[in-house]
Write a protein that holds these residues in place. Structure first.
Motif, mmCIF file in Angstrom:
data_model
loop_
_atom_site.group_PDB
_atom_site.id
_atom_site.type_symbol
_atom_site.label_atom_id
_atom_site.label_comp_id
_atom_site.label_asym_id
_atom_site.label_seq_id
_atom_site.Cartn_x
_atom_site.Cartn_y
_atom_site.Cartn_z
ATOM 1 N N PHE A 362 0.831 -1.199 0.000
ATOM 2 C CA PHE A 362 0.000 0.000 0.000
ATOM 3 C C PHE A 362 0.868 1.253 0.000
ATOM 4 O O PHE A 362 0.689 2.163 -0.823
ATOM 5 N N PHE A 363 1.827 1.303 0.908
ATOM 6 C CA PHE A 363 2.730 2.448 1.007
ATOM 7 C C PHE A 363 3.535 2.608 -0.281
ATOM 8 O O PHE A 363 3.717 3.723 -0.787
ATOM 9 N N GLY A 364 3.992 1.477 -0.833
ATOM 10 C CA GLY A 364 4.770 1.529 -2.064
ATOM 11 C C GLY A 364 3.972 2.051 -3.238
ATOM 12 O O GLY A 364 4.465 2.865 -4.033
ATOM 13 N N HIS A 365 2.708 1.618 -3.356
ATOM 14 C CA HIS A 365 1.911 2.089 -4.479
ATOM 15 C C HIS A 365 1.548 3.563 -4.331
ATOM 16 O O HIS A 365 1.520 4.299 -5.317
ATOM 17 N N ALA A 412 5.847 -0.443 -10.730
ATOM 18 C CA ALA A 412 6.136 -1.493 -9.752
ATOM 19 C C ALA A 412 6.631 -2.765 -10.440
ATOM 20 O O ALA A 412 7.623 -3.373 -10.010
ATOM 21 N N LYS A 413 5.943 -3.180 -11.513
ATOM 22 C CA LYS A 413 6.374 -4.396 -12.219
ATOM 23 C C LYS A 413 7.765 -4.214 -12.823
ATOM 24 O O LYS A 413 8.627 -5.111 -12.737
ATOM 25 N N LEU A 414 7.999 -3.056 -13.441
ATOM 26 C CA LEU A 414 9.292 -2.799 -14.056
ATOM 27 C C LEU A 414 10.412 -2.897 -13.019
ATOM 28 O O LEU A 414 11.457 -3.518 -13.272
ATOM 29 N N ILE A 421 13.018 -3.452 -6.651
ATOM 30 C CA ILE A 421 12.111 -3.810 -5.563
ATOM 31 C C ILE A 421 12.259 -5.311 -5.334
ATOM 32 O O ILE A 421 12.009 -6.101 -6.246
ATOM 33 N N ASP A 422 12.661 -5.697 -4.123
ATOM 34 C CA ASP A 422 12.873 -7.125 -3.864
ATOM 35 C C ASP A 422 12.156 -7.618 -2.608
ATOM 36 O O ASP A 422 12.333 -8.773 -2.192
ATOM 37 N N ASP A 423 11.330 -6.734 -1.996
ATOM 38 C CA ASP A 423 10.650 -7.145 -0.769
ATOM 39 C C ASP A 423 9.128 -7.081 -0.879
ATOM 40 O O ASP A 423 8.426 -7.295 0.109
ATOM 41 N N ILE A 424 8.607 -6.780 -2.078
ATOM 42 C CA ILE A 424 7.164 -6.767 -2.327
ATOM 43 C C ILE A 424 6.923 -7.509 -3.641
ATOM 44 O O ILE A 424 7.576 -7.215 -4.648
ATOM 45 N N THR A 425 6.003 -8.461 -3.649
ATOM 46 C CA THR A 425 5.729 -9.214 -4.869
ATOM 47 C C THR A 425 4.716 -8.480 -5.739
ATOM 48 O O THR A 425 3.965 -7.621 -5.261
ATOM 49 N N LEU A 426 4.675 -8.864 -7.012
ATOM 50 C CA LEU A 426 3.727 -8.256 -7.930
ATOM 51 C C LEU A 426 2.295 -8.573 -7.497
ATOM 52 O O LEU A 426 1.407 -7.705 -7.568
ATOM 53 N N LYS A 427 2.066 -9.789 -7.032
ATOM 54 C CA LYS A 427 0.718 -10.133 -6.577
ATOM 55 C C LYS A 427 0.305 -9.287 -5.373
ATOM 56 O O LYS A 427 -0.858 -8.902 -5.239
ATOM 57 N N GLN A 428 1.251 -8.988 -4.490
ATOM 58 C CA GLN A 428 0.930 -8.121 -3.358
ATOM 59 C C GLN A 428 0.548 -6.713 -3.826
ATOM 60 O O GLN A 428 -0.413 -6.124 -3.324
ATOM 61 N N PHE A 429 1.293 -6.181 -4.774
ATOM 62 C CA PHE A 429 0.944 -4.869 -5.325
ATOM 63 C C PHE A 429 -0.463 -4.903 -5.923
ATOM 64 O O PHE A 429 -1.297 -4.038 -5.640
#
Length: 546
Positions: A362-365, A412-414, A421-429
């Motif tokens: 959430f914070f990342g997005h 995020a995907k890129l 980014i290595d601590d949040i997965t694409l599915k989590q985003f």
């Protein structure tokens, strides 16, 4: 532009009660660590809070001609009338008598529809009249008419005229200017003091460029941060030209800031890989500096839903001269995640997907949403003097919010693919974004973030990226990747071409809620829409230093 008082009274009678509307907002204490502040910093915060209160008065004058008088009446009635007390509380929370989460439905009898031009244009002015009038102006006057810092008034002879904000709101801006000078003499950081002094001058000179640049140059070592002045144009629903006064006061979170700075350095990488033709991209994008704060007070154009982050300034001249700055508000985001987003996720996601709803995603997005306001075209291709804002007009804000949202997911995907980014997965985003989509839509389609989110939801559901089954929603990750890229491209091309016609068609097609989305929103009625802040730190500071 206004409905009759009878119509408004009917709407109020048939709609939710004031207490039901207040239940949409969970009362939440928002705190910050003040231990590293000097005595002067704390005293300055109190003066800036008083400044914020003056800007709230300015905002009410801007939003509706009758708002100041109605507020004064509610304040007078509140001590002796429980209904008036609740109405005043909701009025202050929503910064006016309209329920933003219910498409600006009035909640006080005798109040009509929210004027699209607020009180920064004559209420009886048509868009055609304005368009014709500006053709009679000089180039400098035309820029002011379409700019941030002048209201449009009707003279006694019926003609339109320009009045500077400094003149229109002098009753409040002059004392606000004095308070800011006093605060500047107290703060520990010289660069922050310089911003306060120059912004105090702006309030009386109506010239904001130098103070915007000074704000951008506040040292990262400053323990205090504040956005004070006319910034956002959401309330100008005619043209999105006029800026409304606000104040957000915060204390720097140095540890969180250092963790996030690496992400803004990747902005040019994102820009260079946008799924749009090269001529729409910016080959020399300057990444905005990033600041994380914990908020301690606000004023003016700061209604619920509370802002969780902002990328300022909006003034294109200031951006061209010195860039922009991204501010993340950590304690507000934490409150929204725990009080609003998690309960929504539990209601609309499959049980197995709840593990993928995380605060970091959430914070990342939110971070990438704000960073990506800088991405893509800001002027119309082939017309470098024409801004996207001037072409899309009333639809600009919704499309800009949608662009930032969806491009944030593209980024995020890129960055996951590049190992940044290595601590949040694409599915989590994606899954956290899906739950947060419902959070934003609940703000109402009359609000830019709500409409922008609704358009994204409609598009992603049509492409099969969001899937509904038995009252639950989930992400098809494979389809989501392609849909995010396609939507990023479509929105940016509409903006870069300055095509109001295509924007209208897109809104009409996708800015409509599907039946299953409406049903989910109906089930959420018992959940809070946002938080109602309690500024406990400021209460304590005012007791100590007043």
């Amino acid at each position: 532009m206004s409905s009759t008082a009878a119509d408004a009274a009917t709407a109020v009678t048939s709609g939710p009660s004031i207490s039901q509307r207040l239940a949409d907002y969970r009362t939440t204490e928002l705190r910050a660590d003040l231990s590293h502040l000097t005595d002067g910093d704390k005293r300055a915060l109190v003066k800036l809070a008083d400044t914020s209160d003056l800007l709230t008065n300015v905002y009410y004058q801007q939003i509706w001609a009758n708002a100041p008088a109605l507020r004064k009446q509610l304040q007078s009635d509140a001590p002796k009338n429980q209904t008036a007390l609740q109405e005043l509380r909701l009025f202050e929370l929503l910064r006016g008598p309209w329920d933003r989460s219910r498409d600006n439905e009035p909640f006080i009898a005798t109040v009509g529809s929210k004027p699209k031009g607020a009180n920064v244009y004559p209420e009886d002015m048509t868009t055609e009249e304005f368009t014709q009038w500006i053709t009679t102006l000089s180039s400098d006057e035309r820029k002011r008419a379409k700019g941030f810092y002048d209201i449009i008034v009707r003279q006694e002879d019926g003609q339109l005229a320009l009045v500077t904000y400094a003149d229109a709101y002098a009753k409040y801006l002059v004392p606000a200017s004095a308070l800011m000078r006093e605060a500047a003499d107290l703060v520990s950081d010289k660069s922050f003091a310089q911003f306060l002094r120059l912004r105090s001058q702006s309030f009386v000179s109506n010239e904001y460029l130098d103070s915007e640049v000074a704000w951008l140059k506040i040292n990262h070592s400053s323990p205090l941060e504040a956005a004070i002045g006319p910034y956002e144009t959401y309330e100008d629903e005619l043209f999105s030209y006029k800026a409304f006064y606000e104040s957000i006061l915060g204390v720097r979170d140095f540890a969180a800031t250092s963790l996030l700075e690496k992400f803004t350095a990747s902005l040019q990488l994102v820009e260079d890989n946008l799924p749009i033709p090269a001529q729409y991209r910016n080959p020399s994008l300057v990444p905005p500096p990033i600041v994380v704060i914990n908020q301690v007070y606000n004023g003016g154009d700061t209604s619920a839903p509370l802002v969780a982050a902002f990328n300022l300034p909006n003034d294109e001249d200031a951006i061209a001269r010195a860039g922009s700055k991204l501010t993340m508000i950590k304690n507000v985001q934490q409150a929204k995640f725990h009080s609003v987003l998690q309960p929504i996720a539990q209601l609309i996601l499959p049980q197995a997907d709840l593990i993928d709803v995380t605060f970091d995603a959430f914070f990342g997005h939110v971070l990438y949403h704000e960073v990506c306001h800088s991405a893509g075209p800001h002027t119309v291709l082939g017309s470098p003097g024409d801004t996207v804002r001037s072409h899309l007009q009333d639809l600009h804000s919704a499309f800009e919010e949608a662009k930032a949202d969806i491009t944030g997911l593209f980024a995020a995907k890129l960055l996951i693919d590049r190992g940044i980014i290595d601590d949040i997965t694409l599915k989590q985003f994606y899954t956290t974004y899906l739950a947060s989509s419902f959070r934003s839509i609940r703000f109402g389609l009359a609000e830019a973030h709500g409409l922008g989110q609704a358009m994204q939801m409609g598009y992603l559901m049509e492409k099969g990226a969001f899937v509904h089954s038995a009252g639950r929603f989930e992400v098809d990750v494979g389809r989501m990747v392609g849909a995010v890229e396609a939507l990023t491209k479509e929105i940016m091309l509409i903006q870069g071409d300055g095509s109001k016609e295509r924007a209208v068609l897109f809104k009409e097609r996708y800015g409509v809620l599907a039946p299953e989305v409406k049903a989910a929103l109906e089930r959420m009625k018992s959940l809070p829409v946002d938080v109602e802040p309690v500024w406990k730190d400021m209460e304590e500071l005012r007791k100590e230093y007043k």
